[in-house]
Scaffold this motif. Structure first.
Motif, PDB file in Angstrom:
ATOM      1  N   UNK A  32      -5.925  25.387 128.685  1.00  0.00           N
ATOM      2  CA  UNK A  32      -4.531  25.336 128.235  1.00  0.00           C
ATOM      3  C   UNK A  32      -3.771  26.384 129.049  1.00  0.00           C
ATOM      4  N   UNK A  33      -2.746  25.957 129.747  1.00  0.00           N
ATOM      5  CA  UNK A  33      -2.036  26.901 130.624  1.00  0.00           C
ATOM      6  C   UNK A  33      -0.561  26.509 130.729  1.00  0.00           C
ATOM      7  N   UNK A  34       0.271  27.534 130.797  1.00  0.00           N
ATOM      8  CA  UNK A  34       1.711  27.349 131.039  1.00  0.00           C
ATOM      9  C   UNK A  34       2.072  28.215 132.239  1.00  0.00           C
ATOM     10  N   UNK A  35       2.597  27.579 133.229  1.00  0.00           N
ATOM     11  CA  UNK A  35       2.891  28.293 134.472  1.00  0.00           C
ATOM     12  C   UNK A  35       3.906  29.400 134.196  1.00  0.00           C
ATOM     13  N   UNK A  36       3.575  30.603 134.681  1.00  0.00           N
ATOM     14  CA  UNK A  36       4.438  31.756 134.507  1.00  0.00           C
ATOM     15  C   UNK A  36       4.201  32.516 133.223  1.00  0.00           C
ATOM     16  N   UNK A  37       3.414  31.981 132.297  1.00  0.00           N
ATOM     17  CA  UNK A  37       3.176  32.666 131.012  1.00  0.00           C
ATOM     18  C   UNK A  37       1.728  33.108 130.870  1.00  0.00           C
ATOM     19  N   UNK A  38       0.782  32.233 131.159  1.00  0.00           N
ATOM     20  CA  UNK A  38      -0.622  32.609 131.035  1.00  0.00           C
ATOM     21  C   UNK A  38      -1.525  31.403 130.861  1.00  0.00           C
ATOM     22  N   UNK A  39      -2.821  31.708 130.741  1.00  0.00           N
ATOM     23  CA  UNK A  39      -3.843  30.654 130.648  1.00  0.00           C
ATOM     24  C   UNK A  39      -4.808  30.995 129.521  1.00  0.00           C
ATOM     25  N   UNK A  40      -5.259  29.961 128.833  1.00  0.00           N
ATOM     26  CA  UNK A  40      -6.277  30.120 127.791  1.00  0.00           C
ATOM     27  C   UNK A  40      -7.425  29.168 128.096  1.00  0.00           C
ATOM     28  N   UNK A  41      -8.637  29.706 128.156  1.00  0.00           N
ATOM     29  CA  UNK A  41      -9.851  28.917 128.402  1.00  0.00           C
ATOM     30  C   UNK A  41     -10.653  28.882 127.096  1.00  0.00           C
ATOM     31  N   UNK A  42     -10.945  27.671 126.608  1.00  0.00           N
ATOM     32  CA  UNK A  42     -11.742  27.475 125.393  1.00  0.00           C
ATOM     33  C   UNK A  42     -13.144  27.016 125.790  1.00  0.00           C
TER      34      UNK A  42
END
Length: 604
Positions: free
Chosen positions: A584-594
């Motif tokens: 799950x990622x939003x460009x410019x905000x951050x990334x979350x890896x599950x």
């Protein structure tokens, strides 16, 4: 010894048909015989247990009926106080004339007959009043003894509680009625409350035959016995009238006062059921031989044995015919299987039969093919697993990471930060022990999280304020020590986040959390690792390409996404395609890896 060798040699060379028949006898006739015996014994115990369970309940109900009847009889003496005429007669101490006494005797006897004998008291045989050397009575039957009046007079001299009725049991009674009915006396002192004076004694003879009506609730059996006895063991009533008035010598040896138990006697084992009344304190006992209980069962057993013998003979003949018909095609099949016995799985048995032998041959062909495919598949899976572990180990000890860590340690030494040096060396040593010493593919969640935390701490020493991290454990540490996870699944993801984040961001924050959740796809609880950062994020187009690459069943080459693809591929091989990595990622905000894995409490 020679005889044993010869016997063994002969049995080893028996024909296959003979072996099948012997096997049939050993596997069917003998076990069925044993099963039949065990079933019969179990059924016999079940019958005994059932009767032992419900018989005390029936005895309890019978005791309540007896207590109810006795309680009603114990109240009969109180009817005397309802008659002023009767009390006035009993209060007289002397008579001036004989005619006055005769009149009083007639009136009292008539009252007793009217109240006790001809009333609703069917169980009353006779009633007798002893007062001031006088006797008033009314009776349905006469005593056999001529001096019965003198005998009854002796009972009034026995001590007992004033105002309380008591029993005179059959063993204490020396009188018999003409009909020889079993009975007992209810004795009560006649106490004049108004004058505070004892007027005499009342004796009521009660026919115990009413107990027969209560005993009719039990199954009739010539060998079953039922008796009622006092607390001292005196038999008040018995289904065998000749035993009334005797003593039950075994009463003190009964293991309980209410319930059932097995007793061994000279005539065989018996099932004894006992219940003690709460009011009278009398004990009701039912005794029946176990052979009587098993009478119908024994008939079923004998019929079953005859049927079993007949069926065994018929099925043995059928087994002989089947064994003979099976040996011929089996000889051909055994010849074709010799090549398989030598370990050559590249065979295909051709058996033209369509019966069970043909099905056996086709099943054998399918089994050989399946084994061949499994050997090939397991070889490839094991090869890929070793390759994945090698990639994971190389990512832990690559020269770039070691160089940066040692350079950080050297700078700390130059600046005199002894404690920081000790901490970094300790963390680095623990990481190498985790990577090299632990040869298992599985580690506890606590160990895996600790390894990732050690890596983050070393990077924190290196990048100082540019890197911050937080580890959120939503489960207890003891739970971490009981659950297992594949090795090397967190550190590559954390390393990937730091590498991409610090290339763009001046300050980087990494958050690692572990939680237990419900997986809607599998319907089972699972463990979810979340690695989130405030890095540059991933564009939607690149994120789609990355997700498609993770879905492919292959290892990516060493590139920017090597860590993610390596972890995802190993989880898929070890735990199934339902588990792995989600992005799950939003460009410019951050990334979350599950990272999703099943709840596993075993390390194998």
């Amino acid at each position: 010894m020679i005889f044993k060798r010869r016997t063994s040699f002969q049995f080893r060379h028996f024909r296959l048909s003979s072996k099948l028949i012997i096997t049939y006898l050993l596997l069917t006739v003998v076990p069925l015989s044993l099963l039949g015996y065990i079933s019969y014994a179990q059924y016999a115990r079940s019958v005994e247990a059932q009767i032992g369970e419900y018989m005390p309940k029936i005895l309890h109900q019978a005791n309540e009926d007896i207590d109810k009847q006795i309680d009603e009889l114990m109240r009969l003496p109180d009817l005397l106080f309802n008659s002023e005429q009767a009390l006035s007669i009993l209060r007289k101490e002397t008579y001036a004339k004989r005619s006055e006494f005769n009149k009083d005797q007639y009136d009292m006897n008539s009252y007793l007959s009217r109240t006790y004998i001809r009333g609703n008291n069917a169980n009353v045989i006779g009633v007798f009043i002893l007062s001031n050397q006088r006797m008033f009575y009314s009776s349905k039957q006469q005593f056999k003894q001529a001096d019965w009046q003198n005998t009854l007079s002796g009972y009034s001299e026995k001590p007992y509680s004033i105002g309380k009725a008591q029993f005179i049991l059959p063993s204490e009674v020396d009188l018999q009625f003409d009909a020889e009915v079993p009975y007992l006396f209810i004795q009560k002192q006649i106490y004049d409350v108004d004058n505070r004076k004892v007027l005499g004694d009342m004796l009521i003879a009660v026919d115990l035959s009413f107990i027969d009506k209560i005993f009719h609730n039990f199954e009739s059996s010539n060998r079953a016995n039922l008796w009622l006895m006092s607390d001292a063991g005196e038999i008040i009533y018995h289904s065998d009238r000749s035993l009334i008035g005797t003593m039950d010598t075994e009463k003190d040896n009964y293991p309980l006062r209410s319930g059932s138990f097995r007793a061994n006697h000279a005539g065989g084992a018996k099932l004894m059921s006992i219940n003690t009344a709460s009011i009278s304190g009398w004990t009701l006992v039912h005794s029946i031989p176990l052979s009587e209980l098993m009478q119908r069962t024994n008939l079923v057993r004998n019929v079953t044995i005859l049927l079993f013998i007949a069926i065994s003979v018929i099925t043995s003949l059928i087994a002989v015919w089947i064994s003979w018909s099976m040996t011929r095609p089996l000889k051909r099949l055994s010849g074709l299987m010799k090549t398989v016995e030598m370990g050559n799985f590249q065979v295909d048995l051709k058996v033209p039969h369509r019966d069970e032998i043909g099905m056996l041959a086709r099943s054998f062909n399918s089994m050989v093919s399946t084994i061949r495919d499994l050997i090939q598949k397991n070889y490839q899976v094991e090869l890929r697993q070793k390759e994945a572990e090698l990639y994971a180990l190389q990512s832990q000890i690559n020269p770039h990471f070691l160089y940066n860590t040692l350079e950080t340690i050297g700078m700390a030494v130059e600046e005199g930060e002894t404690e920081a040096v000790v901490d970094m060396v300790t963390l680095l040593g623990r990481m190498f022990r985790f990577s090299v010493s632990n040869q298992s593919k599985w580690v506890t969640i606590a160990q895996e999280v600790q390894h990732a935390e050690d890596y983050l701490t070393i990077q924190k020493f290196r990048f100082e304020d540019r890197l911050a991290f937080r580890i959120d454990k939503k489960m207890t540490d003891s739970h971490f020590l009981q659950l297992f996870t594949p090795k090397f699944i967190l550190q590559p993801v954390v390393e990937n986040a730091i590498k991409h984040g610090l290339d763009v961001r001046r300050k980087m924050e990494v958050c690692l959390s572990v939680s237990e959740e419900f997986d809607a796809r599998t319907g089972e609880p699972c463990i979810v690792f979340r690695v989130s950062d405030n890095g540059p994020g991933i564009s939607s187009e690149k994120l789609f390409q990355l997700e498609e690459a993770l879905k492919k069943d292959s290892f990516a080459p060493k590139s920017a996404n090597f860590g993610l693809s390596n972890v995802n591929a190993r989880i898929g091989m070890m735990l199934g395609n339902d588990y792995g990595i989600q992005l799950h990622s939003i460009e410019g905000i951050g990334t979350e890896v599950l990272i999703r894995i099943p709840l596993n409490e075993r390390s194998d």
